[in-house]
Design a protein around this motif. Structure first.
Motif, mmCIF file in Angstrom:
data_model
loop_
_atom_site.group_PDB
_atom_site.id
_atom_site.type_symbol
_atom_site.label_atom_id
_atom_site.label_comp_id
_atom_site.label_asym_id
_atom_site.label_seq_id
_atom_site.Cartn_x
_atom_site.Cartn_y
_atom_site.Cartn_z
ATOM 1 N N ARG A 48 0.869 -1.189 0.000
ATOM 2 C CA ARG A 48 0.000 0.000 0.000
ATOM 3 C C ARG A 48 0.894 1.222 0.000
ATOM 4 O O ARG A 48 1.114 1.858 1.032
ATOM 5 C CB ARG A 48 -0.874 0.025 1.264
ATOM 6 C CG ARG A 48 -1.905 -1.086 1.287
ATOM 7 C CD ARG A 48 -2.320 -1.369 2.689
ATOM 8 N NE ARG A 48 -1.216 -1.969 3.445
ATOM 9 C CZ ARG A 48 -1.276 -2.263 4.729
ATOM 10 N NH1 ARG A 48 -2.350 -1.997 5.414
ATOM 11 N NH2 ARG A 48 -0.236 -2.821 5.326
ATOM 12 N N PRO A 49 1.484 1.566 -1.143
ATOM 13 C CA PRO A 49 2.538 2.595 -1.152
ATOM 14 C C PRO A 49 2.094 3.954 -0.617
ATOM 15 O O PRO A 49 2.926 4.723 -0.148
ATOM 16 C CB PRO A 49 2.944 2.681 -2.619
ATOM 17 C CG PRO A 49 1.891 1.971 -3.386
ATOM 18 C CD PRO A 49 1.233 0.996 -2.466
ATOM 19 N N PHE A 50 0.795 4.276 -0.662
ATOM 20 C CA PHE A 50 0.310 5.551 -0.125
ATOM 21 C C PHE A 50 -0.503 5.344 1.156
ATOM 22 O O PHE A 50 -1.259 6.215 1.564
ATOM 23 C CB PHE A 50 -0.499 6.315 -1.178
ATOM 24 C CG PHE A 50 0.368 6.854 -2.292
ATOM 25 C CD1 PHE A 50 1.061 8.048 -2.136
ATOM 26 C CD2 PHE A 50 0.526 6.157 -3.486
ATOM 27 C CE1 PHE A 50 1.886 8.538 -3.148
ATOM 28 C CE2 PHE A 50 1.344 6.641 -4.503
ATOM 29 C CZ PHE A 50 2.023 7.840 -4.332
ATOM 30 N N GLY A 51 -0.361 4.174 1.791
ATOM 31 C CA GLY A 51 -1.050 3.917 3.046
ATOM 32 C C GLY A 51 -2.503 3.540 2.824
ATOM 33 O O GLY A 51 -2.936 3.274 1.694
ATOM 34 N N CYS A 105 -2.276 8.729 2.540
ATOM 35 C CA CYS A 105 -1.663 9.932 1.969
ATOM 36 C C CYS A 105 -2.700 10.748 1.184
ATOM 37 O O CYS A 105 -3.290 10.247 0.234
ATOM 38 C CB CYS A 105 -0.519 9.539 1.021
ATOM 39 S SG CYS A 105 0.278 10.986 0.291
ATOM 40 N N PRO A 106 -2.881 12.016 1.543
ATOM 41 C CA PRO A 106 -3.808 12.860 0.781
ATOM 42 C C PRO A 106 -3.151 13.470 -0.452
ATOM 43 O O PRO A 106 -3.813 14.117 -1.254
ATOM 44 C CB PRO A 106 -4.167 13.954 1.792
ATOM 45 C CG PRO A 106 -2.952 14.069 2.653
ATOM 46 C CD PRO A 106 -2.326 12.706 2.720
ATOM 47 N N GLY A 107 -1.842 13.254 -0.616
ATOM 48 C CA GLY A 107 -1.107 13.931 -1.687
ATOM 49 C C GLY A 107 -0.732 13.008 -2.838
ATOM 50 O O GLY A 107 0.092 13.383 -3.674
ATOM 51 N N GLU A 108 -1.368 11.838 -2.916
ATOM 52 C CA GLU A 108 -0.968 10.875 -3.954
ATOM 53 C C GLU A 108 -1.038 11.476 -5.362
ATOM 54 O O GLU A 108 -0.074 11.400 -6.129
ATOM 55 C CB GLU A 108 -1.851 9.621 -3.876
ATOM 56 C CG GLU A 108 -1.563 8.652 -5.000
ATOM 57 C CD GLU A 108 -2.334 7.345 -4.897
ATOM 58 O OE1 GLU A 108 -2.988 7.097 -3.863
ATOM 59 O OE2 GLU A 108 -2.274 6.571 -5.871
#
Ligand code: HEM
Length: 224
Positions: free
Chosen positions: A196-199, A205-208
């Motif tokens: 899950r590279p952006f959590g 992550c809100p900035g993906e």
């Protein structure tokens, strides 16, 4: 299957801190907030991110301007320079990189990082409030993770591969953020993020989207 630990709160950070320092940043950003403060602080980040446009083009143009520079330096400066311009700030990439080294609660807070925080707050207008913490915090979050994503992408590039496919492959095969921490039963627990590279969950992550646009613009400029 989703790991339920990812939904647990993050380890608490000290709240009795000098206003405006690195400890204050840790105490006020969404990233290290308890559930009762998290949604409000995350909304401040989302509001800042929502107004950012044409990040890929801007990252491409700035990278072209710096093309003779060292590639590693471009990865560390261009993402934050582009995002700080979108926030109406001068290029604060140097101070953001300094604060990044002391941001995580398990790292030591250096004097350089404290000085960088003082300058950053001034550049943000001088208000020592949650919005300023959200703006500095999003740049700090972007700095290290995007630089490492770019480093991995540049090392893994295959000839003929476009920026999107390259980023997609690196995020699957060698994600830059592999681990996070949660607070379960009064103890710190490490959570594996490799798939899950952006959590995931409320602190995902809100900035993906913004990270991928900036990274693609830089790769477009460096690889073609
Ligand atoms: C424009 C660039 C970026 C911005 C503005 C950004 C912003 C943020 C923010 C504000 C958070 C905290 C969210 C919260 O606690 O509610 C966060 C979390 C996170 N970011 Fe990013 N980020 C960026 C790039 C990246 C990149 C490139 C990666 C890795 C591929 C990444 C991976 C993560 C992960 C895994 C978390 C969650 C950590 C956890 O759940 O403990 N971010 N990001």
């Amino acid at each position: 299957m989703e790991n339920p630990l990812i939904e647990a709160p993050v380890p608490p950070v000290p709240q009795e801190v000098e206003p405006g320092g690195v400890g204050w940043l840790r105490a006020k950003v969404a990233r290290f907030s308890r559930p009762e403060d998290h949604a409000r602080r995350r909304a401040l980040v989302l509001a800042e991110l929502a107004s950012m446009g044409s990040l890929r083009d801007k990252a491409f143009t700035l990278t072209r301007e710096l093309q003779d520079g060292e590639v590693d330096r471009i990865s560390w400066t261009v993402p934050v320079a582009v995002l700080s311009a979108e926030l109406g700030l001068p290029d604060v990439s140097r101070d953001i990189a300094t604060v990044s080294g002391s941001y995580h609660p398990q790292t030591e807070i250096t004097d350089d990082a404290e000085e960088a925080m003082r300058r950053l707050i001034e550049r943000c207008g001088g208000d020592v409030d949650e919005r300023t913490a959200a703006r500095i915090g999003l740049l700090v979050q972007a700095c290290d993770a995007t630089a490492r994503l770019l480093g991995k992408a540049l090392a893994a590039h295959r000839s003929g591969e476009d920026a999107e496919s390259l980023l997609d492959r690196v995020l699957r095969e060698d994600p830059p953020v592999r681990l996070t921490r949660r607070w379960v039963g009064g103890e710190v627990v490490e959570v594996d993020l490799s798939d899950r590279p952006f959590g995931a969950g409320p602190k995902r992550c809100p900035g993906e989207a913004q990270a991928l646009r900036v990274a693609a613009g830089i790769l477009d400029a460096l690889l073609c």
